[in-house]
Design a protein around this motif. Structure first.
Motif, short mmCIF file in Angstrom:
data_model
loop_
_atom_site.label_atom_id
_atom_site.label_comp_id
_atom_site.label_asym_id
_atom_site.label_seq_id
_atom_site.Cartn_x
_atom_site.Cartn_y
_atom_site.Cartn_z
N GLN A 33 0.86 -1.18 0.00
CA GLN A 33 0.00 0.00 0.00
C GLN A 33 0.90 1.23 0.00
OE1 GLN A 33 -2.64 0.16 3.35
NE2 GLN A 33 -4.15 1.33 2.21
N ILE A 34 0.94 1.94 -1.11
CA ILE A 34 1.84 3.08 -1.26
C ILE A 34 1.40 4.26 -0.41
CG2 ILE A 34 2.76 4.76 -2.89
CD1 ILE A 34 2.56 2.58 -5.03
N VAL A 35 0.11 4.54 -0.41
CA VAL A 35 -0.44 5.68 0.32
C VAL A 35 -1.47 5.18 1.33
CG1 VAL A 35 -1.67 7.87 0.12
CG2 VAL A 35 -0.11 7.16 -1.70
N LYS A 36 -1.34 5.60 2.57
CA LYS A 36 -2.29 5.21 3.60
C LYS A 36 -3.70 5.60 3.17
CE LYS A 36 -3.35 5.67 8.46
NZ LYS A 36 -3.12 6.40 9.69
N ASP A 37 -4.66 4.78 3.51
CA ASP A 37 -6.08 4.99 3.20
C ASP A 37 -6.39 4.87 1.71
OD1 ASP A 37 -6.61 5.43 5.91
OD2 ASP A 37 -6.27 7.58 5.72
N HIS A 38 -5.50 4.27 0.94
CA HIS A 38 -5.77 3.97 -0.46
C HIS A 38 -5.72 2.45 -0.65
CE1 HIS A 38 -5.14 8.22 -1.04
NE2 HIS A 38 -5.55 8.09 -2.28
N TRP A 39 -6.29 1.98 -1.72
CA TRP A 39 -6.37 0.56 -1.97
C TRP A 39 -5.00 -0.04 -2.24
CZ3 TRP A 39 -11.14 -0.94 -5.35
CH2 TRP A 39 -12.29 -0.46 -4.74
N LYS A 40 -4.84 -1.28 -1.81
CA LYS A 40 -3.68 -2.06 -2.19
C LYS A 40 -3.90 -2.54 -3.63
CE LYS A 40 -3.09 -3.68 2.50
NZ LYS A 40 -3.19 -4.83 3.40
N PHE A 41 -2.80 -2.88 -4.30
CA PHE A 41 -2.90 -3.30 -5.70
C PHE A 41 -3.83 -4.49 -5.85
CE2 PHE A 41 -1.36 -5.58 -9.47
CZ PHE A 41 -1.49 -4.58 -10.41
N ASN A 42 -3.70 -5.50 -4.97
CA ASN A 42 -4.56 -6.69 -5.10
C ASN A 42 -6.03 -6.35 -4.86
OD1 ASN A 42 -4.10 -6.33 -2.35
ND2 ASN A 42 -4.14 -8.51 -1.91
N ASP A 43 -6.32 -5.40 -3.97
CA ASP A 43 -7.70 -4.98 -3.74
C ASP A 43 -8.28 -4.32 -5.00
OD1 ASP A 43 -7.62 -5.88 -1.11
OD2 ASP A 43 -6.97 -3.92 -0.35
N LEU A 44 -7.48 -3.51 -5.64
CA LEU A 44 -7.92 -2.84 -6.85
C LEU A 44 -8.18 -3.83 -7.99
CD1 LEU A 44 -8.55 -0.22 -8.30
CD2 LEU A 44 -6.11 0.00 -8.81
N ILE A 45 -7.26 -4.77 -8.17
CA ILE A 45 -7.44 -5.79 -9.22
C ILE A 45 -8.69 -6.63 -8.95
CG2 ILE A 45 -6.44 -7.89 -10.22
CD1 ILE A 45 -5.18 -5.30 -11.27
N ASN A 46 -8.90 -7.02 -7.70
CA ASN A 46 -10.11 -7.78 -7.35
C ASN A 46 -11.37 -6.96 -7.61
OD1 ASN A 46 -9.05 -10.26 -6.56
ND2 ASN A 46 -8.56 -9.51 -4.52
N HIS A 47 -11.33 -5.70 -7.27
CA HIS A 47 -12.49 -4.83 -7.50
C HIS A 47 -12.83 -4.76 -8.99
CE1 HIS A 47 -15.18 -1.40 -7.26
NE2 HIS A 47 -14.43 -0.80 -8.17
N ILE A 48 -11.81 -4.58 -9.81
CA ILE A 48 -12.02 -4.51 -11.25
C ILE A 48 -12.58 -5.83 -11.77
CG2 ILE A 48 -10.87 -4.33 -13.49
CD1 ILE A 48 -8.91 -2.35 -12.10
N ALA A 49 -11.97 -6.93 -11.36
CA ALA A 49 -12.39 -8.25 -11.85
C ALA A 49 -13.82 -8.58 -11.46
CB ALA A 49 -11.43 -9.31 -11.31
N TYR A 50 -14.18 -8.33 -10.21
CA TYR A 50 -15.52 -8.73 -9.75
C TYR A 50 -16.60 -7.73 -10.12
CZ TYR A 50 -13.47 -12.70 -7.46
OH TYR A 50 -12.83 -13.88 -7.24
N SER A 51 -16.25 -6.51 -10.47
CA SER A 51 -17.27 -5.55 -10.88
C SER A 51 -17.68 -5.76 -12.33
CB SER A 51 -16.79 -4.12 -10.67
OG SER A 51 -15.69 -3.83 -11.52
N ILE A 52 -16.85 -6.47 -13.09
CA ILE A 52 -17.16 -6.73 -14.49
C ILE A 52 -18.08 -7.94 -14.63
CG2 ILE A 52 -16.15 -7.45 -16.71
CD1 ILE A 52 -13.72 -5.75 -15.97
N VAL A 53 -17.99 -8.87 -13.70
CA VAL A 53 -18.78 -10.11 -13.78
C VAL A 53 -20.20 -9.84 -13.63
CG1 VAL A 53 -19.20 -12.34 -12.70
CG2 VAL A 53 -16.89 -11.44 -12.86
#
Length: 53
Positions: A33-53
């Motif tokens: 997590q580069i910046v506090k209170d921002h998404w981790k890379f894996n959280d962002l990838i999961n969000h993208i993947a599951y929002s498309i389904v």
């Protein structure tokens, strides 16, 4: 080109770019997590993947 064809092209480009970024990122940094209170890379990838389904 129809609007539907344009949209499909944009979505395919986004998919290609997103997969390339995920493949380029070293697996050991997925939980970083580069910046506090921002998404981790894996959280962002999961969000993208599951929002498309």
């Amino acid at each position: 080109m129809t609007t539907t064809e344009e949209l499909i092209k944009v979505l395919e480009n986004s998919r290609t770019y997103t997969l390339a970024m995920a493949e380029a990122m070293p697996e050991e940094t997925f939980d970083h997590q580069i910046v506090k209170d921002h998404w981790k890379f894996n959280d962002l990838i999961n969000h993208i993947a599951y929002s498309i389904v």
